[in-house]
Design a protein around this motif. Structure first.
Motif, mmCIF file in Angstrom:
data_model
loop_
_atom_site.group_PDB
_atom_site.id
_atom_site.type_symbol
_atom_site.label_atom_id
_atom_site.label_comp_id
_atom_site.label_asym_id
_atom_site.label_seq_id
_atom_site.Cartn_x
_atom_site.Cartn_y
_atom_site.Cartn_z
ATOM 1 N N THR A 1 11.213 16.800 -9.687
ATOM 2 C CA THR A 1 12.590 16.731 -9.225
ATOM 3 C C THR A 1 12.565 16.130 -7.829
ATOM 4 O OG1 THR A 1 13.203 18.646 -10.547
ATOM 5 C CG2 THR A 1 14.673 18.047 -8.735
ATOM 6 N N LEU A 2 13.447 15.189 -7.615
ATOM 7 C CA LEU A 2 13.461 14.434 -6.369
ATOM 8 C C LEU A 2 14.914 14.228 -5.956
ATOM 9 C CD1 LEU A 2 11.523 12.727 -4.516
ATOM 10 C CD2 LEU A 2 12.028 10.816 -6.018
ATOM 11 N N ASP A 3 15.187 14.360 -4.673
ATOM 12 C CA ASP A 3 16.534 14.072 -4.185
ATOM 13 C C ASP A 3 16.640 12.590 -3.872
ATOM 14 O OD1 ASP A 3 17.671 16.601 -4.401
ATOM 15 O OD2 ASP A 3 16.865 17.233 -2.473
ATOM 16 N N MET A 4 17.383 11.877 -4.702
ATOM 17 C CA MET A 4 17.686 10.478 -4.427
ATOM 18 C C MET A 4 19.061 10.451 -3.776
ATOM 19 S SD MET A 4 16.180 8.464 -7.769
ATOM 20 C CE MET A 4 16.184 6.856 -6.959
ATOM 21 N N GLU A 5 19.463 9.291 -3.314
ATOM 22 C CA GLU A 5 20.790 9.140 -2.723
ATOM 23 C C GLU A 5 21.465 7.914 -3.321
ATOM 24 O OE1 GLU A 5 20.407 10.956 1.724
ATOM 25 O OE2 GLU A 5 19.594 8.942 1.418
ATOM 26 N N LEU A 6 22.730 8.078 -3.659
ATOM 27 C CA LEU A 6 23.555 6.974 -4.135
ATOM 28 C C LEU A 6 24.178 6.318 -2.910
ATOM 29 C CD1 LEU A 6 24.853 5.491 -6.571
ATOM 30 C CD2 LEU A 6 26.696 7.190 -6.442
ATOM 31 N N PRO B 1 29.071 1.014 -1.339
ATOM 32 C CA PRO B 1 29.162 -0.351 -0.809
ATOM 33 C C PRO B 1 29.315 -0.410 0.713
ATOM 34 C CG PRO B 1 30.511 -0.141 -2.769
ATOM 35 C CD PRO B 1 30.029 1.243 -2.422
ATOM 36 N N VAL B 2 29.822 0.671 1.328
ATOM 37 C CA VAL B 2 29.969 0.680 2.788
ATOM 38 C C VAL B 2 28.799 1.371 3.485
ATOM 39 C CG1 VAL B 2 32.487 0.487 2.752
ATOM 40 C CG2 VAL B 2 31.410 2.752 2.751
ATOM 41 N N GLY B 3 27.797 1.789 2.700
ATOM 42 C CA GLY B 3 26.582 2.342 3.281
ATOM 43 C C GLY B 3 26.494 3.856 3.354
ATOM 44 N N THR B 4 27.562 4.567 3.002
ATOM 45 C CA THR B 4 27.464 6.026 2.997
ATOM 46 C C THR B 4 26.583 6.454 1.823
ATOM 47 O OG1 THR B 4 29.504 6.210 1.719
ATOM 48 C CG2 THR B 4 29.699 6.397 4.110
ATOM 49 N N ARG B 5 25.975 7.625 1.953
ATOM 50 C CA ARG B 5 25.030 8.089 0.929
ATOM 51 C C ARG B 5 25.452 9.443 0.381
ATOM 52 N NH1 ARG B 5 19.044 6.359 3.117
ATOM 53 N NH2 ARG B 5 19.535 4.173 3.412
ATOM 54 N N LEU B 6 25.337 9.565 -0.924
ATOM 55 C CA LEU B 6 25.664 10.794 -1.635
ATOM 56 C C LEU B 6 24.393 11.308 -2.297
ATOM 57 C CD1 LEU B 6 27.843 12.728 -2.896
ATOM 58 C CD2 LEU B 6 27.956 11.093 -4.789
ATOM 59 N N PRO B 7 23.995 12.567 -2.036
ATOM 60 C CA PRO B 7 22.784 13.097 -2.664
ATOM 61 C C PRO B 7 22.922 13.159 -4.193
ATOM 62 C CG PRO B 7 23.669 14.641 -1.029
ATOM 63 C CD PRO B 7 24.653 13.533 -1.172
ATOM 64 N N VAL B 8 21.852 12.793 -4.870
ATOM 65 C CA VAL B 8 21.819 12.828 -6.326
ATOM 66 C C VAL B 8 20.501 13.481 -6.756
ATOM 67 C CG1 VAL B 8 21.841 11.476 -8.460
ATOM 68 C CG2 VAL B 8 23.186 10.703 -6.493
ATOM 69 N N ALA C 1 9.535 5.513 4.608
ATOM 70 C CA ALA C 1 9.755 4.380 3.696
ATOM 71 C C ALA C 1 10.652 4.804 2.526
ATOM 72 C CB ALA C 1 8.420 3.857 3.177
ATOM 73 N N LEU C 2 11.429 3.846 2.053
ATOM 74 C CA LEU C 2 12.348 4.112 0.947
ATOM 75 C C LEU C 2 12.070 3.172 -0.216
ATOM 76 C CD1 LEU C 2 15.720 4.423 2.899
ATOM 77 C CD2 LEU C 2 14.358 6.288 1.926
ATOM 78 N N LEU C 3 12.358 3.652 -1.404
ATOM 79 C CA LEU C 3 12.339 2.808 -2.589
ATOM 80 C C LEU C 3 13.778 2.665 -3.044
ATOM 81 C CD1 LEU C 3 10.523 1.296 -4.636
ATOM 82 C CD2 LEU C 3 10.863 3.256 -6.141
ATOM 83 N N HIS C 4 14.225 1.421 -3.172
ATOM 84 C CA HIS C 4 15.585 1.136 -3.626
ATOM 85 C C HIS C 4 15.541 0.824 -5.107
ATOM 86 C CE1 HIS C 4 17.281 0.572 0.489
ATOM 87 N NE2 HIS C 4 15.990 0.443 0.738
ATOM 88 N N VAL C 5 16.500 1.374 -5.839
ATOM 89 C CA VAL C 5 16.635 1.108 -7.271
ATOM 90 C C VAL C 5 18.077 0.678 -7.491
ATOM 91 C CG1 VAL C 5 16.488 2.072 -9.596
ATOM 92 C CG2 VAL C 5 14.905 2.877 -7.823
ATOM 93 N N LEU C 6 18.249 -0.547 -7.964
ATOM 94 C CA LEU C 6 19.582 -1.067 -8.249
ATOM 95 C C LEU C 6 19.743 -1.150 -9.756
ATOM 96 C CD1 LEU C 6 22.260 -2.251 -7.212
ATOM 97 C CD2 LEU C 6 21.159 -4.504 -7.251
ATOM 98 N N LEU C 7 20.701 -0.401 -10.283
ATOM 99 C CA LEU C 7 20.990 -0.379 -11.709
ATOM 100 C C LEU C 7 22.321 -1.076 -11.921
ATOM 101 C CD1 LEU C 7 20.129 3.399 -12.284
ATOM 102 C CD2 LEU C 7 18.618 1.417 -12.599
ATOM 103 N N ALA D 1 15.206 6.429 -2.791
ATOM 104 C CA ALA D 1 14.351 7.605 -2.895
ATOM 105 C C ALA D 1 13.276 7.507 -1.829
ATOM 106 C CB ALA D 1 13.706 7.662 -4.275
ATOM 107 N N PRO D 2 12.744 8.640 -1.395
ATOM 108 C CA PRO D 2 11.615 8.591 -0.460
ATOM 109 C C PRO D 2 10.410 7.969 -1.176
ATOM 110 C CG PRO D 2 12.182 10.877 -1.026
ATOM 111 C CD PRO D 2 13.164 9.996 -1.700
ATOM 112 N N LEU D 3 9.976 6.825 -0.674
ATOM 113 C CA LEU D 3 8.889 6.081 -1.319
ATOM 114 C C LEU D 3 7.593 6.887 -1.421
ATOM 115 C CD1 LEU D 3 7.733 3.559 -2.626
ATOM 116 C CD2 LEU D 3 7.493 2.562 -0.381
ATOM 117 N N PRO D 4 7.156 7.590 -0.371
ATOM 118 C CA PRO D 4 5.896 8.330 -0.502
ATOM 119 C C PRO D 4 5.920 9.361 -1.637
ATOM 120 C CG PRO D 4 6.485 8.123 1.810
ATOM 121 C CD PRO D 4 7.671 7.645 1.004
ATOM 122 N N ALA D 5 7.015 10.081 -1.781
ATOM 123 C CA ALA D 5 7.111 11.098 -2.842
ATOM 124 C C ALA D 5 7.123 10.456 -4.219
ATOM 125 C CB ALA D 5 8.366 11.949 -2.634
ATOM 126 N N LEU D 6 7.866 9.373 -4.363
ATOM 127 C CA LEU D 6 7.927 8.699 -5.659
ATOM 128 C C LEU D 6 6.582 8.061 -6.003
ATOM 129 C CD1 LEU D 6 10.913 7.153 -7.234
ATOM 130 C CD2 LEU D 6 8.750 5.983 -7.496
#
Length: 138
Positions: A8-13, A16-23, A82-88, A99-104
């Motif tokens: 289980t990992l806390d990612m963030e959505l 478009p304006v740069g705010t982040r929502l925990p997912v 470091a972060l890992l970006h995932v664009l769906l 997502a936090p890149l080291p954890a992923l």
């Protein structure tokens, strides 16, 4: 025998304006399906939203921009921050998650310990899948 690696990992959505929502996100890798990983996103809909992503694409994306079409993955930053970006980008919308890149990467490393890249074809067990498909009655 261990047949899956999950976390289980806390990612963030990212809006478009740069705010982040925990997912809250459940990462799941099954040795029976060694070519893919599953992301289960919680809290975005009444039930978890599932995305299947190529394990190889995810691994390449931890090092450099990768993917085209519906899934793109790229790293930013270095070290613990470091972060890992995932664009769906399914039809009708898009979701940019980070997502936090080291954890992923640590979780991804565990999947390769379970089924090394060179042994994915063996883990697929295509003969038994094909036998089951051919011998099932309609």
């Amino acid at each position: 025998m261990i047949t899956c690696v999950d976390r289980t990992l806390d990612m963030e959505l990212v809006s478009p304006v740069g705010t982040r929502l925990p997912v809250p996100t459940h990462l799941l890798y099954r040795s029976q399906d060694p070519l893919v990983v599953e992301f289960l996103f919680h809290g975005l809909a009444p039930s978890p939203v599932s995305w299947i992503i190529s394990r190889e694409l995810l691994a390449r994306g931890t090092l450099a921009p990768s993917g085209e079409g519906d899934v793109r993955v790229w790293p930013t930053g270095t070290g613990p921050g470091a972060l890992l970006h995932v664009l769906l980008t399914p039809p009708g919308g898009s979701a940019h998650l980070v997502a936090p890149l080291p954890a992923l990467a640590q979780w991804l490393f565990r999947t390769y310990r379970l089924v090394p890249a060179a042994r994915e074809a063996e883990a697929l067990d295509l003969d038994s899948h094909l036998d089951r498909l051919l011998n099932e009655s309609p």
